[in-house]
Design an enzyme around this catalytic site. Structure first.
Site, PDB file in Angstrom:
ATOM      1  N   HIS A 307       0.851  -1.186   0.000  1.00 25.66           N
ATOM      2  CA  HIS A 307       0.000   0.000   0.000  1.00 25.66           C
ATOM      3  C   HIS A 307       0.884   1.231   0.000  1.00 25.66           C
ATOM      4  O   HIS A 307       1.971   1.226   0.584  1.00 25.66           O
ATOM      5  CB  HIS A 307      -0.919   0.000   1.231  1.00 25.66           C
ATOM      6  N   ASP A 364      -8.037  -4.354  -0.446  1.00 21.75           N
ATOM      7  CA  ASP A 364      -8.504  -4.914  -1.714  1.00 21.75           C
ATOM      8  C   ASP A 364      -8.345  -6.429  -1.773  1.00 21.75           C
ATOM      9  O   ASP A 364      -9.061  -7.110  -2.506  1.00 21.75           O
ATOM     10  CB  ASP A 364      -7.731  -4.290  -2.882  1.00 21.75           C
TER      11      ASP A 364
END
Length: 425
Positions: A307, A364
């Protein structure tokens, strides 16, 4: 403002730059006078080191793996609150009282219907149209029905615009899905709560009764809460940039939806499911794909890991992982992709390559599997993300319009093209 400063040395002199401190997470160097004093600008691709604003909406601690909305941890909100409570919190700054929540919920419920003329917009799209294209277009079109609510300096207009967006976006998303399926649109029901109403519009048919499973509704409610805000990400920054021109809230949000559609942002959960499908069809050899991800000469990317902000386990992914098996067991779906995901995560987190680079699962990685288990097709994953992120977009836009320091967004550039030249004939 902090009393500390930073001294910038450059050809021609020195410049004293003040340090601005936040309540948490460190501060920043105020370079507002940099160009005026030095004729120089800061170059920062992707704005990874540049704060474009000061905000009190959400706090992300990437090192510790923490996310808070208005001071409340995402773990507590996911456990104790509903999505509408979180939407209220982000907009007004405080959790609602029981009476305030009841009033807010009733107002949202009364505005879930779309103007009938909007059906022509849905009908104009081809059946193959991606729901995100319809969602962004319909959100922008919605502004034409509320011309009295366009003024960003009118608190009542902003409040009413926000209310209508929160109320109507699930209806827009459900209509977009029904359009893609060739099924009749299902109108909202005022006797259902926010999430159950959305599930009804998505999956009910006029020819038969449809009961919404409360466990499924709760899982989706948590999913939406986890997506509600996340600092100055790509789509939120787009909403702010569009709004800095005093574009109305509907149009600014539609711009954010277009940014969210990209596979590096809101479309990443779809990529995760597609990747897991690929591994499943290739004999479930997840070790092979771990090796491919580590090979610098292989274009394969391990979607759902790492991320831009988090250098620790994404707290949203941790919450979703705990929900995943419960939901899949409840709905009775035997999903081989979840088993592959678990094994892929275990293999990656025991591999020095991923550990050293702090590539942990992000939201996700599990959200796509959860949406899939709840019965949503892959094409609806990003619209679901948009419904969840809407309260954050609205709160960030409002915060921007009320900030006296706000200026129209206009990033600078360092020109690298041809110097001045003449046309030779």
């Amino acid at each position: 403002m902090d009393d500390r400063t930073v001294i910038l040395k450059y050809d021609g002199g020195e410049l004293e730059l003040p340090i601005v401190e936040g309540t948490e997470g460190g501060g920043g160097i105020d370079i507002g006078n940099l160009r005026a004093k030095t004729s120089l600008v800061a170059l920062d691709y992707g704005f990874a080191n540049t704060a474009g604003t000061m905000s009190g909406v959400s706090f992300v601690d990437g090192e510790a793996g923490e996310l808070r909305y208005r001071g409340y941890s995402i773990e507590e909100l996911a456990e104790k609150s509903t999505f509408l409570e979180v939407a209220y919190l982000l907009f007004y700054g405080e959790l609602p009282t029981e009476a305030a929540l009841e009033s807010y919920t009733q107002n949202v419920t009364r505005h879930t219907l779309l103007n009938e003329e909007m059906k022509r917009l849905f009908d104009a799209f081809p059946k193959s149209a991606h729901p995100m294209a319809i969602l962004a277009s319909a959100t922008n079109a919605m502004a034409t029905f509320y011309p009295d609510f366009h003024n960003p300096t009118d608190p009542h207009a902003v409040e009413q615009s926000a209310l209508r967006l929160i109320a109507k976006l699930p209806t827009v998303a459900a209509f977009a899905y029904k359009k893609s399926m060739g099924q009749p649109y299902m109108y909202p029901r005022n006797d259902l709560d926010y999430v159950s109403n959305f599930l009804h519009m998505m999956f009910a048919l006029p020819v038969e009764d449809h009961e919404v499973d409360p466990v499924v509704a709760k899982a989706l409610d948590v999913l939406l809460i986890l997506h509600a805000d996340h600092g100055q990400n790509c789509s939120t920054s787009t909403v702010r940039l569009a709004g800095s021109s005093q574009a109305n809230l509907f149009t600014s949000v539609a711009a954010g939806m277009s940014a969210l559609w990209g596979p590096l942002h809101g479309g990443a959960n779809q990529r995760v499911v597609e990747m897991l499908h690929q591994i499943d069809e290739d004999g479930r050899d997840f070790e092979k794909y771990i090796k491919k991800a580590k090979d610098p000469n292989d274009p394969f990317r391990l979607w759902g890991f790492g991320h831009r902000v988090y250098k620790n386990y994404d707290p949203r992914a941790r919450i979703l992982k705990s929900f995943a098996y419960q939901v899949i067991d409840r709905v009775g779906v035997d999903d081989p992709l979840l088993d592959i995901a678990i094994k892929l995560e275990e293999a990656a987190l025991s591999d020095d390559y991923f550990v050293e680079r702090r590539l942990y699962p992000n939201v996700d990685f599990y959200s796509g599997l959860m949406f899939r288990a709840l019965g949503f097709p892959v094409r609806m994953f990003t619209p679901l993300f948009a419904i969840g992120r809407l309260p954050g977009w609205v709160a960030q836009w409002r915060e921007m319009t009320e900030d006296p320091e706000t200026k129209i967004g206009r990033p600078r550039q360092i020109f690298t093209g041809h110097p001045a030249r003449k046309v030779e004939r």
